[in-house]
Design a protein around this motif. Structure first.
Motif, PDB file in Angstrom:
ATOM      1  N   ILE A 166       0.869  -1.176   0.000  1.00  0.00           N
ATOM      2  CA  ILE A 166       0.000   0.000   0.000  1.00  0.00           C
ATOM      3  C   ILE A 166       0.906   1.226   0.000  1.00  0.00           C
ATOM      4  O   ILE A 166       1.631   1.478   0.960  1.00  0.00           O
ATOM      5  N   LYS A 167       0.864   1.977  -1.091  1.00  0.00           N
ATOM      6  CA  LYS A 167       1.756   3.126  -1.256  1.00  0.00           C
ATOM      7  C   LYS A 167       1.156   4.430  -0.731  1.00  0.00           C
ATOM      8  O   LYS A 167       1.881   5.287  -0.239  1.00  0.00           O
ATOM      9  N   GLN A 168      -0.163   4.590  -0.889  1.00  0.00           N
ATOM     10  CA  GLN A 168      -0.783   5.843  -0.469  1.00  0.00           C
ATOM     11  C   GLN A 168      -2.242   5.585  -0.109  1.00  0.00           C
ATOM     12  O   GLN A 168      -2.912   4.768  -0.741  1.00  0.00           O
ATOM     13  N   VAL A 169      -2.730   6.301   0.899  1.00  0.00           N
ATOM     14  CA  VAL A 169      -4.130   6.208   1.320  1.00  0.00           C
ATOM     15  C   VAL A 169      -4.675   7.620   1.476  1.00  0.00           C
ATOM     16  O   VAL A 169      -4.032   8.472   2.092  1.00  0.00           O
ATOM     17  N   GLU A 170      -5.838   7.856   0.876  1.00  0.00           N
ATOM     18  CA  GLU A 170      -6.526   9.139   1.030  1.00  0.00           C
ATOM     19  C   GLU A 170      -7.931   8.830   1.540  1.00  0.00           C
ATOM     20  O   GLU A 170      -8.640   8.018   0.963  1.00  0.00           O
ATOM     21  N   ASN A 171      -8.305   9.495   2.620  1.00  0.00           N
ATOM     22  CA  ASN A 171      -9.634   9.295   3.186  1.00  0.00           C
ATOM     23  C   ASN A 171     -10.449  10.559   3.054  1.00  0.00           C
ATOM     24  O   ASN A 171      -9.916  11.662   3.182  1.00  0.00           O
ATOM     25  N   PRO A 172     -11.755  10.395   2.799  1.00  0.00           N
ATOM     26  CA  PRO A 172     -12.609  11.583   2.753  1.00  0.00           C
ATOM     27  C   PRO A 172     -12.649  12.238   4.120  1.00  0.00           C
ATOM     28  O   PRO A 172     -12.487  11.564   5.140  1.00  0.00           O
TER      29      PRO A 172
END
Length: 130
Positions: free
Chosen positions: A118-124
């Motif tokens: 998992i390289k990147q995570v964006e959450n609302p």
């Protein structure tokens, strides 16, 4: 590795599984049930921003092919591969939910066993009520 789920994601996923017709309860649903049973449940406001949740957008790297892919994990009725939206009930959705940026895992997907990072995570942004 134990996944982390927000209390609201846990309730949503648990309810989704309970309400699925028996003919739709396949291997992925059994795996998801196992994942949520072993998950650490965290209050919504205390979850780390780098953990994949329902509606998170994330980038994952296939370590064998070096292919970087970007997806959003959503509820089944919102899934649309043309928009890179995968269902929480899909093999990749089950594999990723509750895990954090930087983690590497092996999981069996339709294309075979894959080692994914998992390289990147964006959450609302969550709006909390006062």
């Amino acid at each position: 590795m134990k996944p982390f789920l927000t209390a609201s994601d846990y309730k949503t996923i648990h309810s989704l599984i309970l309400n699925l017709p028996a003919q739709l309860r396949g291997k992925e649903v059994a795996q998801l049930q196992h994942e949520i049973k072993s998950a650490e449940i965290v209050p919504d406001e205390k979850i780390s921003a780098d953990i994949i949740q329902i509606n998170s957008t994330f980038e994952v790297l296939d370590l064998e092919t070096q292919r970087l892919m970007k997806f959003q994990v959503v509820l089944p009725h919102q899934a649309d591969l043309k928009q890179s939206k995968i269902s929480i009930l899909s093999p990749l959705g089950v594999a990723m939910i509750g895990f954090r940026q930087g983690m590497t895992m092996e999981w069996t997907l339709p294309g075979g066993r894959k080692k994914l990072q998992i390289k990147q995570v964006e959450n609302p942004i969550r709006i909390t009520q006062l």
